[in-house]
Scaffold this active site. Structure first.
Site, short mmCIF file in Angstrom:
data_model
loop_
_atom_site.label_atom_id
_atom_site.label_comp_id
_atom_site.label_asym_id
_atom_site.label_seq_id
_atom_site.Cartn_x
_atom_site.Cartn_y
_atom_site.Cartn_z
N ASN A 43 -1.75 -4.69 0.26
CA ASN A 43 -3.16 -4.65 0.67
C ASN A 43 -3.97 -5.48 -0.32
OD1 ASN A 43 -5.59 -3.64 2.04
ND2 ASN A 43 -5.96 -2.60 0.09
N GLU A 44 -4.64 -6.50 0.21
CA GLU A 44 -5.46 -7.41 -0.60
C GLU A 44 -4.64 -8.07 -1.72
OE1 GLU A 44 -9.12 -5.43 -1.69
OE2 GLU A 44 -9.91 -5.69 0.34
#
Length: 331
Positions: A43-44
């Site tokens: 995530n990110e």
């Protein structure tokens, strides 16, 4: 290993009682599989290291569970370092070369960006990966600022952007506002969709925008055009349209981003006839800076009404700074 953990997770969610982790799920009281369909890898995350390790995860998961759709990161936001220095372009091109299932894009921007980006997905490759707008919210006065508030302006900007996502539903497969909940006296990020204290809760204008899109999805996207072009801000108007084959309804969504009332002539083509009454749901605020609060939770909230029709052409009045959903039967 982390890769084995991911494989075990899928087995726990979907495996039957003959598998090690499926058996554990059954022991815990859930005999039926969870029917997991999607799995996010990171995530990110960003940079070459992410792509290098992503390939390892992808190979292992797809070999054992080819049906699982994998969601892949493009960082925190294309506008912010290290992504502003072509970081997003590197991730996006790398993921497309890998022919991944889904690319995850995040946007925390000023309302103006969302208005300007209603056409963002109009030119995306129809044969490439799908898009998950996994985190987004209009931040006013500016991104990552403790003074950000859930203003009607921010919600209206998100509604305009969402017409673009809905119009491009063949590319944008999922979308998710973020964050969801916050306590008025103890929060980490602002804005948030729903606010609470120890006794009460209230929904923001942003929540109502999300709800109106959610409960008025339809089954198939249809074009809504002005002079042969999608409505992406011309005359401060944004629009998308769908039909619901289950209910035989046309669903039209219109955003008037201007401070003046507008009356538009609408012609519905491709149907034999329309019903004589359309259902209208309207969100509007007395000004663009208005917010909902614990003591005034309905400053911006949906208002429903009826519109009488006498054919496939009609006029529709749009209040200043408003989001309107129209539903009408067709045959």
């Amino acid at each position: 290993s982390y890769v084995q953990d991911a494989l075990d997770l899928v087995e726990f969610a979907n495996g039957d009682s003959t598998t090690r982790w499926g058996r554990e799920r059954v022991k815990m009281g859930h005999p039926d599989p969870f029917n997991l369909k999607y799995l996010g890898i990171g995530n990110e995350n960003w940079g070459p290291q992410y792509i290098e390790r992503l390939k390892i995860f992808t190979k292992a998961i797809k070999e054992k569970y080819p049906e699982i759709q994998l969601i892949n990161s493009t960082g925190t936001d294309p506008a912010f370092a290290p992504f502003s220095d072509n970081g997003f372009a590197y991730l996006d091109s790398s993921l497309r070369q890998m022919k991944v299932d889904i690319i995850d894009e995040h946007f925390y921007r000023k309302p103006e960006w969302f208005f300007q980006s209603a056409s963002r997905y109009d030119t995306y490759d129809r044969n490439g990966p799908k898009i998950f707008a996994g985190e987004y919210a209009a931040h006013s006065p500016r991104p990552a600022n403790e003074r950000n508030r859930n203003t009607w302006h921010s919600a209206l900007a998100e509604a305009a952007f969402m017409t673009g996502m809905e119009r491009n539903a063949d590319v944008v497969t999922m979308a998710s506002y973020a964050p969801l909940f916050a306590h008025v006296d103890a929060w980490q990020w602002t804005p948030d969709m729903v606010w609470i204290d120890n006794l009460k809760t209230y929904s923001t204008p942003n929540y109502y925008v999300q709800k109106l899109f959610s409960v008025n999805k339809g089954t198939d996207v249809v074009p809504v055009m002005l002079e042969g072009k999608p409505l992406t801000g011309q005359d401060s108007l944004y629009a998308s349209a769908t039909i619901d084959k289950g209910t035989n309804e046309i669903i039209l969504k219109l955003v008037n981003a201007s401070g003046k009332p507008l009356t538009k002539d609408i012609a519905i083509n491709g149907v034999k006839k329309l019903g004589t009454t359309a259902n209208l749901t309207v969100l509007e605020g007395k000004n663009i800076d208005v917010v909902n609060t614990l003591t005034e939770p309905d400053n911006v909230s949906p208002k429903e009404s009826k519109l009488r029709l006498s054919g496939k052409k009609f006029s529709l009045s749009l209040a200043p700074y408003s989001f309107t959903v129209l539903r009408v039967k067709f045959s």
